[in-house]
Motif scaffolding. Structure first.
Motif, PDB file in Angstrom:
ATOM      1  N   LEU A 279      49.755  49.699  27.408  1.00 37.85           N
ATOM      2  CA  LEU A 279      50.281  50.339  25.967  1.00 37.85           C
ATOM      3  C   LEU A 279      51.743  50.380  26.192  1.00 37.85           C
ATOM      4  O   LEU A 279      52.561  50.005  25.399  1.00 37.85           O
ATOM      5  N   LEU A 280      52.076  50.918  27.573  1.00 36.83           N
ATOM      6  CA  LEU A 280      53.367  51.158  27.776  1.00 36.83           C
ATOM      7  C   LEU A 280      54.336  49.770  27.968  1.00 36.83           C
ATOM      8  O   LEU A 280      55.417  49.603  27.204  1.00 36.83           O
ATOM      9  N   TYR A 281      53.678  48.851  28.723  1.00 38.34           N
ATOM     10  CA  TYR A 281      54.250  47.378  28.534  1.00 38.34           C
ATOM     11  C   TYR A 281      54.365  46.805  27.022  1.00 38.34           C
ATOM     12  O   TYR A 281      55.519  46.073  26.987  1.00 38.34           O
ATOM     13  N   TYR A 282      53.310  46.873  26.333  1.00 37.53           N
ATOM     14  CA  TYR A 282      53.551  46.375  24.997  1.00 37.53           C
ATOM     15  C   TYR A 282      54.785  47.086  24.276  1.00 37.53           C
ATOM     16  O   TYR A 282      55.409  46.638  23.577  1.00 37.53           O
ATOM     17  N   ALA A 283      54.600  48.580  24.285  1.00 36.18           N
ATOM     18  CA  ALA A 283      55.916  49.251  23.342  1.00 36.18           C
ATOM     19  C   ALA A 283      57.179  48.894  23.956  1.00 36.18           C
ATOM     20  O   ALA A 283      58.021  48.647  23.112  1.00 36.18           O
ATOM     21  N   LEU A 284      57.442  48.816  25.510  1.00 33.90           N
ATOM     22  CA  LEU A 284      58.659  48.518  25.873  1.00 33.90           C
ATOM     23  C   LEU A 284      59.181  46.933  25.634  1.00 33.90           C
ATOM     24  O   LEU A 284      60.118  46.729  25.103  1.00 33.90           O
ATOM     25  N   GLY A 285      58.115  46.123  25.712  1.00 36.20           N
ATOM     26  CA  GLY A 285      58.108  44.803  25.278  1.00 36.20           C
ATOM     27  C   GLY A 285      58.606  44.554  23.967  1.00 36.20           C
ATOM     28  O   GLY A 285      59.652  43.894  23.574  1.00 36.20           O
ATOM     29  N   TYR A 286      58.002  45.256  23.103  1.00 36.17           N
ATOM     30  CA  TYR A 286      58.276  45.200  21.670  1.00 36.17           C
ATOM     31  C   TYR A 286      59.630  45.511  21.361  1.00 36.17           C
ATOM     32  O   TYR A 286      60.350  44.915  20.599  1.00 36.17           O
ATOM     33  N   ALA A 287      60.092  46.621  21.814  1.00 40.21           N
ATOM     34  CA  ALA A 287      61.220  47.192  21.783  1.00 40.21           C
ATOM     35  C   ALA A 287      62.292  46.343  22.220  1.00 40.21           C
ATOM     36  O   ALA A 287      63.335  46.065  21.327  1.00 40.21           O
ATOM     37  N   ALA A 346      58.110  40.157  31.549  1.00 40.62           N
ATOM     38  CA  ALA A 346      57.511  41.403  32.428  1.00 40.62           C
ATOM     39  C   ALA A 346      56.402  41.753  31.542  1.00 40.62           C
ATOM     40  O   ALA A 346      55.272  41.805  32.176  1.00 40.62           O
ATOM     41  N   PRO A 347      56.447  41.876  30.416  1.00 45.75           N
ATOM     42  CA  PRO A 347      55.424  42.805  29.454  1.00 45.75           C
ATOM     43  C   PRO A 347      54.007  41.986  29.762  1.00 45.75           C
ATOM     44  O   PRO A 347      53.180  42.233  30.188  1.00 45.75           O
ATOM     45  N   SER A 367      59.133  46.714  37.864  1.00 49.20           N
ATOM     46  CA  SER A 367      59.264  46.061  36.546  1.00 49.20           C
ATOM     47  C   SER A 367      59.739  46.889  35.196  1.00 49.20           C
ATOM     48  O   SER A 367      60.154  46.729  34.512  1.00 49.20           O
ATOM     49  N   LEU A 368      58.906  48.128  35.505  1.00 46.80           N
ATOM     50  CA  LEU A 368      59.097  49.072  34.389  1.00 46.80           C
ATOM     51  C   LEU A 368      60.410  49.548  34.370  1.00 46.80           C
ATOM     52  O   LEU A 368      61.202  49.807  33.267  1.00 46.80           O
ATOM     53  N   THR A 369      60.936  49.619  35.635  1.00 46.87           N
ATOM     54  CA  THR A 369      62.410  50.441  35.736  1.00 46.87           C
ATOM     55  C   THR A 369      63.482  49.284  34.763  1.00 46.87           C
ATOM     56  O   THR A 369      64.285  49.730  34.134  1.00 46.87           O
ATOM     57  N   LEU A 370      63.211  47.855  35.515  1.00 49.84           N
ATOM     58  CA  LEU A 370      64.162  47.047  34.770  1.00 49.84           C
ATOM     59  C   LEU A 370      63.715  46.955  33.226  1.00 49.84           C
ATOM     60  O   LEU A 370      65.022  46.764  32.624  1.00 49.84           O
ATOM     61  N   LEU A 371      62.728  47.124  32.835  1.00 50.88           N
ATOM     62  CA  LEU A 371      62.268  47.035  31.668  1.00 50.88           C
ATOM     63  C   LEU A 371      63.021  48.016  30.583  1.00 50.88           C
ATOM     64  O   LEU A 371      63.924  47.793  29.697  1.00 50.88           O
ATOM     65  N   VAL A 372      62.925  49.086  31.343  1.00 49.90           N
ATOM     66  CA  VAL A 372      63.312  50.447  30.595  1.00 49.90           C
ATOM     67  C   VAL A 372      64.975  50.408  30.437  1.00 49.90           C
ATOM     68  O   VAL A 372      65.639  50.731  29.453  1.00 49.90           O
TER      69      VAL A 372
END
Lengths: 409, 302
Positions: A279-287, A346-347, A367-372
């Motif tokens: 869900l986190l990857y989905y939300a971040l990817g979408y944003a 990444a997502p 990957s989460l850090t870079l995405l954020v």
């Protein structure tokens, strides 16, 4: 940044979008199609189901055997449920005609030399072919032929050489037969959902972006709000509209599938915290995609051109799908890990990897850090491009102008 | 008196094009100020800098004593490039645009309704923009610029696409705003409207201010040697006249500085012309505009 203005813009974009006839029609498509399919299945499917029932029922009946070679008498107890011996053809054919047997086979005296077996079946060609391919029939023939030289208990094992295939890995021991299936299917579904959401929302972003440009409202708006406020308001409002549509589609699918989708998730061996990560990857990817597409989209001069430019961004989201073979076979390949770090891929990449393998924590954290981090960066670039794009009427800024705009921050 | 708008030596270039080259002017509270110039003179760029949409490369712009982006909620803007959401309702658009200027929704709605009533569009408040005539849309666009009750209005071509009745209505509206103490920067090509409304003007040509000050004084300066003559018989050859035009027996005569209007009158009487009217006139702003832009004269900013 005035949050109240951002909210006003987001609300405006959202209400305008969800009231568009195109949005309403598209949103209604999935439920309506689902209903149509459900009705079709209910009405037309009944007859089909009955036919399938007959076929399956027939295949569960035993096969009659007339043995003229002498190798198959008496039938070994391990095969007694599936094969019944008959003395002559007339009797066995009658049993087939009366529906007591699935089919009849006649094994001629020269069977060992020729390997030829005669079959009598009232069913179709398909059943004959499936009988020819049947492991059970082959085992019946092979086991009986070897009877004179093989001990009894080995014969029993030969009749069914493989009962279960149990994986060694400890985390899979408790998994049911659906485990492997859902393990691959579920991440595919989540990843596909992400890509569909990105594509669907990009449509609304583009429409929303092109609107003020085409209707020459740009200057009026930016004399009231900063490009950043406008940009964020649009991304939030139009993104929310896209998610609303996705939510409606998902809820309808859930309802129409009678909870089958939930059951799939329930039997999945994926631990709960990984669902959280999905869900986190989905939300971040979408944003990230929403922000990027809005920025790039503003550079277009017409809806069509805007669509082409913004479409480029969403194509990148597809890359992990193209590489899914590699991901599932060599999950730690450098390319796979690299794409897990790259914010645009990444997502999807991480959703694939997390579903199937134990991913190193460092990969998740990096990957989460870079995405954020990439989202505000993309937002900054997006807002710059947006600012540049909105002031160009009917002409696209050149690469030099884009570069200049990004530098003169 | 503190100026509402102060523009000092602003410059802006796009690549090799110097769009604005050291423009300065001031606009005072409660006045209608005309910002004039031919197409491509740098007016729109100047206005965009005034609105904080573009940043000057050099120079300074102050509106209400601050940088334009800090007072954007107190300024109304009618850009030349303008439009409305065709599929939205008139009242909704006006409310939304006022909200973007920081006004509460209820206040914005009430004000929009009052303004629509003022311009005779109360009944079309719930119509979609695409259902309105062009003239109606023009009026709605003007309302969009003033719906949040700004202290300063920057209006670029507000008379575009209006019939005489609506033109009169918009003029009245501008005069009402002026009477209410609002400061208006008006940019238009309709010189007769400038003459009717503006007290001061700045004429920009090729990125520079070529004429600036009180309109009456400018016209006086340029009109020293203009005479209107209405005659029932044709005028004879008049070598002393530098230029003349005739329309329905009304002659417009421009004299060189060394010839006075009295000399002309004497000459006409001696020539036996039947004079019905003789008036020392003002040069129409349009003529001043053309003359200045064509480089025939330049008036230093006063």
């Amino acid at each position: 940044m005035h949050l109240r203005k951002v909210y006003t813009i987001a609300r405006h974009e959202y209400t305008v979008t969800v009231r568009r006839p195109g949005f309403i029609v598209l949103t209604a498509t999935v439920p309506v199609l689902g209903l149509v399919v459900a009705v079709l299945v209910l009405v037309a499917g009944r007859g089909l189901l009955a036919q399938v029932d007959t076929l399956v029922g027939a295949m569960e009946k035993p096969i009659g055997v007339v043995d003229k070679s002498g190798y198959f008498s008496p039938v070994l107890p391990a095969f007694a449920d599936d094969f019944q011996r008959y003395e002559d053809e007339t009797e066995v054919y009658r049993a087939v005609d009366e529906g007591r047997l699935q089919a009849a086979i006649v094994i001629p005296p020269d069977y060992v030399q020729t390997g030829r077996v005669y079959v009598y079946s009232p069913q179709n060609v398909f059943q004959r072919v499936s009988l020819e391919d049947s492991h059970r029939l082959r085992a019946f023939l092979a086991v009986h032929l070897s009877r004179p030289w093989v001990p009894e208990e080995v014969l029993v094992r030969l009749s069914e050489p493989l009962v279960t295939l149990t994986p060694v890995a400890s985390r899979q021991e408790t998994a049911g037969p659906w485990a492997s299936f859902t393990q691959v299917l579920v991440p595919y579904m989540v990843a596909i959902l992400l890509v569909i959401s990105v594509f669907a929302s990009s449509g609304y972003l583009i429409q929303g972006l092109a609107e003020e440009k085409e209707n020459r409202l740009v200057e009026i708006i930016i004399s009231s709000v900063t490009p950043m406020e406008w940009f964020v308001g649009k991304v939030v409002g139009l993104g929310a509209a896209g998610l609303t549509q996705m939510g409606i589609w998902m809820l309808t699918s859930l309802a129409l599938s009678g909870g089958a989708m939930l059951a799939l998730v329930a039997v999945s061996p994926i631990p709960w915290y990984r669902w959280g990560l999905f869900l986190l990857y989905y939300a971040l990817g979408y944003a990230l995609y929403a922000v990027l597409q809005a920025g790039l989209g503003a550079l277009g001069t017409s809806t069509r051109e805007t669509q082409q430019i913004a479409g480029l961004a969403s194509v990148v989201a597809f890359v992990p799908f193209m590489l899914s073979g590699l991901v599932f076979t060599v999950p730690d390949a450098p390319l796979v890990r690299g794409l897990s770090y790259f914010p645009l891929t990444a997502p999807t990449m991480m959703i694939f990897r997390l579903a199937v393998f134990s991913v190193p924590t460092v990969d998740v954290v990096v990957s989460l850090t870079l995405l954020v981090v990439s989202i505000p960066v993309a937002g900054w670039i997006g807002a710059k491009l947006f600012r540049l794009g909105i002031l160009f009427y009917g002409k696209r800024p050149s690469l030099a102008e884009i570069w200049y705009a990004l530098r003169s921050a | 008196m503190q100026p509402t708008v102060r523009v000092r030596e602003i410059r802006k270039s796009f690549g090799t094009l110097q769009a604005v080259d050291g423009v300065s002017f001031e606009v005072y509270p409660g006045e209608i100020f005309g910002l004039l110039g031919p197409n491509g003179a740098g007016k729109t760029t100047t206005i965009r800098m005034l609105m904080g949409i573009l940043h000057p490369d050099a120079g300074q712009v102050e509106v209400l004593g601050q940088a334009p982006i800090q007072v954007r909620e107190r300024v109304g803007y009618l850009p030349e490039e303008r439009g409305l959401y065709p599929n939205l309702k008139v009242l909704d658009i006006l409310t939304y645009l006022a909200q973007l200027k920081g006004r509460p929704k209820a206040w914005a709605r009430e004000r929009a309704e009052a303004l629509l009533a003022r311009v005779g569009l109360a009944e079309r408040a719930h119509a979609k923009v695409k259902e309105l005539s062009r003239g109606m849309q023009q009026k709605v666009q003007l309302l969009a610029a003033i719906v949040h009750d700004p202290e300063v209005c920057v209006l670029d071509e507000p008379f575009q696409g209006l019939d005489p009745v609506n033109l009169q209505l918009v003029k009245e509206l501008l005069l009402e705003l002026k009477a209410a103490g609002k400061t208006i920067v008006l940019s238009t090509h309709q010189m007769n409207q400038v003459e009717a409304l503006c007290s001061r003007i700045a004429l920009i040509n090729r990125g520079r201010v070529v004429l600036y000050g009180e309109l009456a004084r400018i016209q006086q300066t340029y009109a020293a040697n203009v005479v209107y003559v209405h005659a029932s018989s044709p005028l004879p050859e008049l070598p002393m006249v530098r230029r003349y035009r005739e329309h329905n027996g009304m002659y417009y005569l421009e004299l060189p500085p060394e010839v006075s209007s009295q000399q002309l009158l004497r000459t006409l009487v001696q020539a036996g012309v039947e004079i019905q009217a003789f008036q020392v006139g003002r040069l129409p702003l349009e003529d001043i505009f053309v003359r200045v832009v064509q480089g025939e004269g330049q008036h230093a900013p006063s």
